[in-house]
Scaffold this motif. Sequence first.
Motif, mmCIF file in Angstrom:
data_model
loop_
_atom_site.group_PDB
_atom_site.id
_atom_site.type_symbol
_atom_site.label_atom_id
_atom_site.label_comp_id
_atom_site.label_asym_id
_atom_site.label_seq_id
_atom_site.Cartn_x
_atom_site.Cartn_y
_atom_site.Cartn_z
ATOM 1 N N THR A 1 0.601 -5.543 -18.138
ATOM 2 C CA THR A 1 -0.020 -5.590 -19.458
ATOM 3 C C THR A 1 -1.140 -4.565 -19.550
ATOM 4 O O THR A 1 -1.281 -3.847 -20.545
ATOM 5 N N GLN A 2 -1.921 -4.515 -18.471
ATOM 6 C CA GLN A 2 -3.038 -3.566 -18.422
ATOM 7 C C GLN A 2 -2.533 -2.137 -18.593
ATOM 8 O O GLN A 2 -3.109 -1.350 -19.352
ATOM 9 N N LEU A 3 -1.450 -1.800 -17.910
ATOM 10 C CA LEU A 3 -0.906 -0.445 -18.026
ATOM 11 C C LEU A 3 -0.386 -0.196 -19.443
ATOM 12 O O LEU A 3 -0.544 0.904 -19.996
ATOM 13 N N THR B 1 -1.231 -6.775 -14.493
ATOM 14 C CA THR B 1 -1.307 -5.344 -14.240
ATOM 15 C C THR B 1 -0.358 -4.572 -15.156
ATOM 16 O O THR B 1 -0.703 -3.499 -15.660
ATOM 17 N N ALA C 1 -3.266 0.322 -21.744
ATOM 18 C CA ALA C 1 -3.938 1.602 -21.506
ATOM 19 C C ALA C 1 -3.166 2.767 -22.115
ATOM 20 O O ALA C 1 -3.555 3.925 -21.961
ATOM 21 N N SER D 1 -0.385 7.325 -13.402
ATOM 22 C CA SER D 1 -1.354 6.559 -12.630
ATOM 23 C C SER D 1 -0.613 5.425 -11.948
ATOM 24 O O SER D 1 0.539 5.155 -12.270
ATOM 25 N N TYR D 2 -1.273 4.797 -10.983
ATOM 26 C CA TYR D 2 -0.588 3.711 -10.289
ATOM 27 C C TYR D 2 -1.575 2.631 -9.873
ATOM 28 O O TYR D 2 -2.776 2.868 -9.776
ATOM 29 N N VAL D 3 -1.060 1.445 -9.621
ATOM 30 C CA VAL D 3 -1.831 0.360 -9.015
ATOM 31 C C VAL D 3 -1.019 -0.104 -7.813
ATOM 32 O O VAL D 3 0.166 -0.395 -7.938
ATOM 33 N N GLU D 4 -1.667 -0.134 -6.635
ATOM 34 C CA GLU D 4 -0.950 -0.535 -5.420
ATOM 35 C C GLU D 4 -1.336 -1.948 -5.016
ATOM 36 O O GLU D 4 -2.279 -2.522 -5.560
ATOM 37 N N ASN D 5 -0.602 -2.504 -4.048
ATOM 38 C CA ASN D 5 -0.912 -3.842 -3.535
ATOM 39 C C ASN D 5 -0.956 -4.909 -4.611
ATOM 40 O O ASN D 5 -1.845 -5.760 -4.602
ATOM 41 N N GLY E 1 0.329 3.749 1.501
ATOM 42 C CA GLY E 1 0.277 4.339 2.837
ATOM 43 C C GLY E 1 1.159 3.625 3.838
ATOM 44 O O GLY E 1 0.941 3.724 5.036
ATOM 45 N N PRO F 1 0.832 -1.200 0.000
ATOM 46 C CA PRO F 1 0.000 0.000 0.000
ATOM 47 C C PRO F 1 0.871 1.257 0.000
ATOM 48 O O PRO F 1 1.930 1.264 0.631
#
Lengths: 310, 358, 360
Positions: free
Chosen positions: B81-83, B79, B86, B65-69, B39, B37
């Motif tokens: 690949t997704q980025l 994830t 996008a 942009s970001y993806v956490e955890n 945080g 996270p």
Amino acid sequence: MDLSAINPAVLIASLMVSATPILLAAIGELVVEKSGVLNLGVEGMMITGAICGFAAAVETGSPVAGFIAAAVGASLLSLIFAVLTQYLLANQVATGLALTLFGLGFSAMIGQGYVGMKPPLTPDLRIPILSDIPVLGEILFRHDLMVYVSLALVAAVWAVLKYSRVGLILRAVGENHDAAHALGYKVIRIRILALMFGGACAGLGGAYLSLIRVPSWTQGMTAGAGWIALAIVVFASWKPWRVLLGAYLFGGITVLQLNLQAAGVKVPVQYLSMSPYLITILVLVIMSANRSRASLNAPASLGKSFHASY
Amino acid sequence: MKRRTFLAGTAATAALAASGAALAAEATKVGYIFVGPIGDLGYNFQHNLGREEMQKALGASVKSSYVENVPEGADAERTLTQLALAGNKLIFATSFGYMDAVINVAKKFPHVKFEHATGYKRAPNVSTYSARFYEGRAVIGTIAGRMTKTNKIGYIASFPIPEVIRGINAAYIHAKKVNPNVEFKIVWVSTWADPAKEADAANALIQQGVDIIMQHTDTTAAMNIAEKKGIYAFGQSSDMAKSGPNAQLTAIVDEWGPYYIKRVKAVQDGTWKSEDTWGGIGAGMVTFAPFNKAMPEAVAKEAKDMIAAIGSGKYHPFTGPLKKQDGSVWLKPGEVAKDGDLLGMNFYVEGLTGSIPK
Amino acid sequence: MFMLEKRPSPSRFWTGATPILAVALTMIAGGILFALLGKNPLEAIRTIFFDPLFGDNAWYYRAQLLVKAGPLVLIAIGLSLGFRAGIWNIGAEGQYILGAICGAAVGLAFYPAQHWYIFPLMILAGALGGWAWAMIPAVLKTKFGTNEILVSLMLVYVAQNLLAEMAIGPLRNPQGSGFPGSRDLSQYPSAANLELIPGTGIHWGVIAAFVAVIAAYVLLQRHILGFQIRLAGQAPRAARFAGVKPDRLVLICMGLSGALAGLAGMFEVAGPAGKISIDFASGYGFTAIIVAFLGRLHPVGILLAGLLMALTYVGGDIAQSNLGLPSAAIQAFQGMLLFFLLAVDLLSNYRIRFGLKEAR
């Protein structure tokens, strides 16, 4: 190997602190299970208590307000479980797991603004005269209030279950809800009250982590303590004093492992990290080998939904 | 050190992201994945802080942009690949365990640039980057050696990997140099983030007479305990002064912002090349939190001089003569450790007691 | 007030309609949650539920749903057999880890030889590893009456420590510059759990999940063991009279669920994850318990529940990067979905009557 570096009195004192969160959560879950409900969501309620308590203590500056908020917050969360399993007859195992998932996410969400903060300190009580007794004073009489609250709760639960009418009714509901219903007891209402008590205790346990033992807020900070609490209830075969023993034993092994390392004793770390779990299994086996007694103690209606069908 | 609260930081980014959306046609899209996270007030927090700094510096020309955890393994690959799908032109994967996922996905998207933190596998469109945190450890080792009264320093370690072992060695060598009587007590907790266990470890160390704690785990628990017990400690990854206003002597702070700005700019200019960056104090990737006021002037000066010497390249924290724990010679007098040896470090230096868990 | 009246048999209409109702309710509640976080609720819901299925890159995400659901379904199928018989294996996560360790160890032992039989041997080792780990609580239960919920749960933590030990110690990649983690099995052709359809990520584990669904369906409908399992769960005493040996059932159910969890771990380590690492385990074993119940312990239901869970994971990640939703919000959202699914389940088993009739 130099074990003289470890002071047993200090070790016992610190294991009491380390065991208090799981003790609080476990004694609450014991009451829940005695009423015939299996709530696997202890972890979720603990972490909710941890953040509610932390946030309230930071906002008000009072640890007491924090502990109250933790108990209220977690018992509100347990109400979700209560409604789902008692009124809507949802499966208890699945609902408990869902409660944990929700609690972890929900607490992380509210906790975002509280990362890295320092809560108001909870003072250790130095009980006059008693705390000056050599060794014993150090072990028993220099703790914070919550350690004594947890011990008092164990005693109270034991006394209520054993000697009071309320305890009798609770056990009756847990043993045979149909019979209890036939006798005119409000099975669902009693179970909901037990669940809320369990939630409040788990919340206190969580807040003990975030306000005293660590003390700070981190996402997912319970790190499995709720599951340990569940294990301890069965380990204790639903007896309050054995819950105390189990929690202290478990806390003791964890603390001892770290203390041995700090004292420079050569220990296989990974294997020692497993040891609390392995020893718990071992004790379980020894206790349940005497199978008749352990199984007699399990509430007969544990985990079963109750529905008055007439 | 600039400090922002986490919420204020996200609000600023949200506003920037919104303003960036209007110009989305030209904005370079940059994606991040974090293993924990944001945080955590440690490793992931600092990477995200770097992202925010980059977003602020480059303004509307970037949309990040970001993806956490994101767990390592299948989820990381999806994830990433997704980025890429996008439309991100540059993707930062900030954990060691993403290494193979990055290489796999990079093969499928040759036109997308990837940056992998702390790994060692590169490709034409994959760079690696990391920071020489051991330089920071050398500095805090020096401070600890000077500040300890009991001559016992506690070290909370996570897992026995080269990064952690390097840190222990760097800290010990420099503490010993200024204080020959110093002794390190090391506790391995087998976790990166379990506040309760870290707190227990800190307590156990304090009971053994330790008066300064160093940590290589991610949460502030040890700092909180140090504050409560009235001893000193060093922050890890982030400035942890809020958790230990009196306890924190200083903190080794991971500073990724300048690197992120540089690399995003390189993509925008078309000058991006696959390379390996291992920057330390000199590159501005390893910085320090403000020193504790209780630190005597002389100690602060010694530490600052060392920071300057390491930063300018005049001094290398692993300079011989140095022996391994078993007494065999590792570095001859004046010899400087090779990066290859440091990257795979799996031994204690002479004087440390105990053994690395195997 | 309302009253519940038990249906003689579950309503077919509601069995199909309740999941849809639950998803709809979650969308409303989740929308409120997302709106409170300052996000556009419609966009968030669309991103989570529709984009992976019908969005721009749906060709990729649809396959990824299967990849994500694969291990969940495989584990949940095994668990459902035990759950039906009242045998509570909560430690699938540990069996999953052991399957991965054993499978990977066998593959690594052959490195760098190339033989056709290495991968099949790994499959066997993975299943055996999971099976053996599940046998510990099973044997303790049958020999000493030890509670299997607890022992299997405790063994999860033991397995996690063992995993870290393996990643740092015996299975560490000798050419990995001292970093923790084993060699990359997916780069070792004889041991790799290969991608079957290029570009999709679909691997043998997905096939195994489908096979498990069909096999479990046949077992429960047609086989005497399936009958015994159902009987033991519904009427334990009747089961005894019918000649069901409870101990044997415990050993079979725990063993089967352990073996399937071990298989899932092995397919994951040789394929998508690629290697043994400290953080290899990511909670599939626990999520699978929820999947098993959401699927009402029925093989086809489990398949659908697994796909739905996968959708919230895949869509949730897209929502994180596209909309900046924190992962905590998505976790809370998943929790809400489960609450609603469990809540409306009532409708298929009970009839609700509104009225003044006093509930006694």
